[in-house]
Design a protein around this motif. Structure first.
Motif, PDB file in Angstrom:
ATOM      1  N   GLY A  86      -1.337  11.526  16.862  1.00  0.00           N
ATOM      2  CA  GLY A  86      -2.254  11.395  15.712  1.00  0.00           C
ATOM      3  C   GLY A  86      -3.863  10.993  16.035  1.00  0.00           C
ATOM      4  N   LEU A  87      -4.082  10.772  17.314  1.00  0.00           N
ATOM      5  CA  LEU A  87      -5.409  10.666  17.662  1.00  0.00           C
ATOM      6  C   LEU A  87      -6.199  11.715  17.617  1.00  0.00           C
ATOM      7  CD1 LEU A  87      -4.801   8.598  21.094  1.00  0.00           C
ATOM      8  CD2 LEU A  87      -5.868   7.641  18.965  1.00  0.00           C
ATOM      9  N   SER A  88      -7.566  11.828  17.463  1.00  0.00           N
ATOM     10  CA  SER A  88      -8.220  12.876  17.405  1.00  0.00           C
ATOM     11  C   SER A  88      -9.667  12.719  18.334  1.00  0.00           C
ATOM     12  CB  SER A  88      -8.873  13.301  16.001  1.00  0.00           C
ATOM     13  OG  SER A  88      -9.612  12.263  15.437  1.00  0.00           O
ATOM     14  N   CYS A  89     -10.292  13.849  18.621  1.00  0.00           N
ATOM     15  CA  CYS A  89     -11.732  13.651  19.383  1.00  0.00           C
ATOM     16  C   CYS A  89     -12.572  15.018  18.856  1.00  0.00           C
ATOM     17  CB  CYS A  89     -11.594  13.729  20.934  1.00  0.00           C
ATOM     18  SG  CYS A  89     -10.889  15.224  21.758  1.00  0.00           S
ATOM     19  N   PRO A  90     -13.694  14.887  18.916  1.00  0.00           N
ATOM     20  CA  PRO A  90     -14.867  16.080  18.464  1.00  0.00           C
ATOM     21  C   PRO A  90     -14.653  17.092  19.660  1.00  0.00           C
ATOM     22  CG  PRO A  90     -15.911  14.178  19.192  1.00  0.00           C
ATOM     23  CD  PRO A  90     -14.544  13.738  19.298  1.00  0.00           C
ATOM     24  N   ILE A  91     -14.876  18.319  19.178  1.00  0.00           N
ATOM     25  CA  ILE A  91     -15.104  19.414  20.250  1.00  0.00           C
ATOM     26  C   ILE A  91     -16.576  20.064  19.899  1.00  0.00           C
ATOM     27  CG2 ILE A  91     -13.732  21.008  18.750  1.00  0.00           C
ATOM     28  CD1 ILE A  91     -13.002  22.462  21.378  1.00  0.00           C
ATOM     29  N   SER A  92     -17.226  20.321  20.753  1.00  0.00           N
ATOM     30  CA  SER A  92     -18.311  21.176  20.535  1.00  0.00           C
ATOM     31  C   SER A  92     -18.298  22.492  20.238  1.00  0.00           C
ATOM     32  CB  SER A  92     -19.224  20.842  21.837  1.00  0.00           C
ATOM     33  OG  SER A  92     -18.898  21.908  22.901  1.00  0.00           O
ATOM     34  N   ARG A  93     -19.621  23.068  19.416  1.00  0.00           N
ATOM     35  CA  ARG A  93     -19.365  24.187  18.917  1.00  0.00           C
ATOM     36  C   ARG A  93     -19.142  25.388  20.164  1.00  0.00           C
ATOM     37  NH1 ARG A  93     -24.692  24.904  16.034  1.00  0.00           N
ATOM     38  NH2 ARG A  93     -25.098  23.215  17.239  1.00  0.00           N
ATOM     39  N   ARG A  94     -19.878  24.906  21.330  1.00  0.00           N
ATOM     40  CA  ARG A  94     -19.967  25.883  22.407  1.00  0.00           C
ATOM     41  C   ARG A  94     -18.579  25.825  23.137  1.00  0.00           C
ATOM     42  NH1 ARG A  94     -23.959  23.331  26.038  1.00  0.00           N
ATOM     43  NH2 ARG A  94     -22.601  23.945  27.399  1.00  0.00           N
ATOM     44  N   LYS A  95     -18.002  24.992  23.042  1.00  0.00           N
ATOM     45  CA  LYS A  95     -16.639  24.811  23.597  1.00  0.00           C
ATOM     46  C   LYS A  95     -15.569  25.169  22.834  1.00  0.00           C
ATOM     47  CE  LYS A  95     -18.165  22.700  27.547  1.00  0.00           C
ATOM     48  NZ  LYS A  95     -17.929  23.189  28.983  1.00  0.00           N
ATOM     49  N   LEU A  96     -15.677  25.299  21.542  1.00  0.00           N
ATOM     50  CA  LEU A  96     -14.597  25.574  20.677  1.00  0.00           C
ATOM     51  C   LEU A  96     -13.985  27.020  20.813  1.00  0.00           C
ATOM     52  CD1 LEU A  96     -12.993  24.749  18.052  1.00  0.00           C
ATOM     53  CD2 LEU A  96     -14.790  25.865  16.641  1.00  0.00           C
ATOM     54  N   LYS A  97     -14.604  28.149  20.899  1.00  0.00           N
ATOM     55  CA  LYS A  97     -14.180  29.079  21.494  1.00  0.00           C
ATOM     56  C   LYS A  97     -13.422  29.620  22.675  1.00  0.00           C
ATOM     57  CE  LYS A  97     -16.829  32.005  18.268  1.00  0.00           C
ATOM     58  NZ  LYS A  97     -17.654  33.144  18.047  1.00  0.00           N
ATOM     59  N   LEU A  98     -14.323  28.846  23.761  1.00  0.00           N
ATOM     60  CA  LEU A  98     -13.518  28.808  25.094  1.00  0.00           C
ATOM     61  C   LEU A  98     -12.275  27.988  25.178  1.00  0.00           C
ATOM     62  CD1 LEU A  98     -14.275  29.147  28.153  1.00  0.00           C
ATOM     63  CD2 LEU A  98     -15.250  27.023  28.082  1.00  0.00           C
ATOM     64  N   ILE A  99     -12.139  27.055  24.604  1.00  0.00           N
ATOM     65  CA  ILE A  99     -10.868  26.253  24.461  1.00  0.00           C
ATOM     66  C   ILE A  99      -9.851  27.129  23.766  1.00  0.00           C
ATOM     67  CG2 ILE A  99      -9.511  24.192  23.586  1.00  0.00           C
ATOM     68  CD1 ILE A  99     -11.693  23.725  25.968  1.00  0.00           C
ATOM     69  N   GLN A 100      -9.960  27.651  22.740  1.00  0.00           N
ATOM     70  CA  GLN A 100      -9.081  28.490  22.129  1.00  0.00           C
ATOM     71  C   GLN A 100      -8.563  29.564  22.893  1.00  0.00           C
ATOM     72  OE1 GLN A 100     -11.142  29.173  18.320  1.00  0.00           O
ATOM     73  NE2 GLN A 100      -9.878  27.837  17.244  1.00  0.00           N
ATOM     74  N   THR A 101      -9.519  30.147  23.498  1.00  0.00           N
ATOM     75  CA  THR A 101      -9.151  31.452  24.538  1.00  0.00           C
ATOM     76  C   THR A 101      -8.455  30.930  25.741  1.00  0.00           C
ATOM     77  OG1 THR A 101     -11.187  31.695  25.447  1.00  0.00           O
ATOM     78  CG2 THR A 101     -10.772  33.030  23.678  1.00  0.00           C
ATOM     79  N   LYS A 102      -8.771  29.591  26.299  1.00  0.00           N
ATOM     80  CA  LYS A 102      -8.250  29.131  27.229  1.00  0.00           C
ATOM     81  C   LYS A 102      -6.560  28.710  27.056  1.00  0.00           C
ATOM     82  CE  LYS A 102      -9.137  25.609  30.771  1.00  0.00           C
ATOM     83  NZ  LYS A 102      -9.923  24.904  31.148  1.00  0.00           N
ATOM     84  N   ASN A 103      -6.507  28.361  25.553  1.00  0.00           N
ATOM     85  CA  ASN A 103      -5.057  27.981  25.382  1.00  0.00           C
ATOM     86  C   ASN A 103      -4.732  28.649  24.046  1.00  0.00           C
ATOM     87  OD1 ASN A 103      -2.823  26.289  24.830  1.00  0.00           O
ATOM     88  ND2 ASN A 103      -3.693  24.437  25.403  1.00  0.00           N
TER      89      ASN A 103
END
Length: 106
Positions: A86-103
């Protein structure tokens, strides 16, 4: 196992119990660790030191270092990562696509 200094003593944690680390709001030499059981601990290392220490952690924001294995949902519109507990944290615009392709499962 992941060994960290908390206060004056060291603790050993299973890596799977780590959700994320965030920058400590008043101490640039420390960080806050959030665990899967919603506990938080003050750690005597900053995010850069933690990032060098453990390659399984991903920097998703200037102030957040995440264990992607515990991320359940990525909210693209709000730019937030939601964890299984249930916790959440922000993700930067620059990292969003990188994280989605990484995982891919996110």
């Amino acid at each position: 196992m992941f060994s960290l200094q908390v206060g004056n003593h060291f603790i050993d944690l299973e890596f799977a119990k780590i959700c994320f680390f965030e920058t400590h709001y008043s101490n640039s030499h420390a960080s806050i660790l959030w665990l899967t059981d919603n506990r938080k601990l003050q750690i005597a290392k900053n995010l850069h030191e933690l990032e060098q220490l453990e390659s399984r952690l991903s920097r998703v924001h200037r102030s957040f270092l995440v264990n992607l294995a515990n991320v359940e949902v990525v909210d693209n519109s709000q730019k937030l990562l939601f964890f299984k507990n249930g916790l959440s944290c922000p993700i930067s615009r620059r990292k969003l696509k990188l994280i989605q392709t990484k995982n891919k499962r996110l």
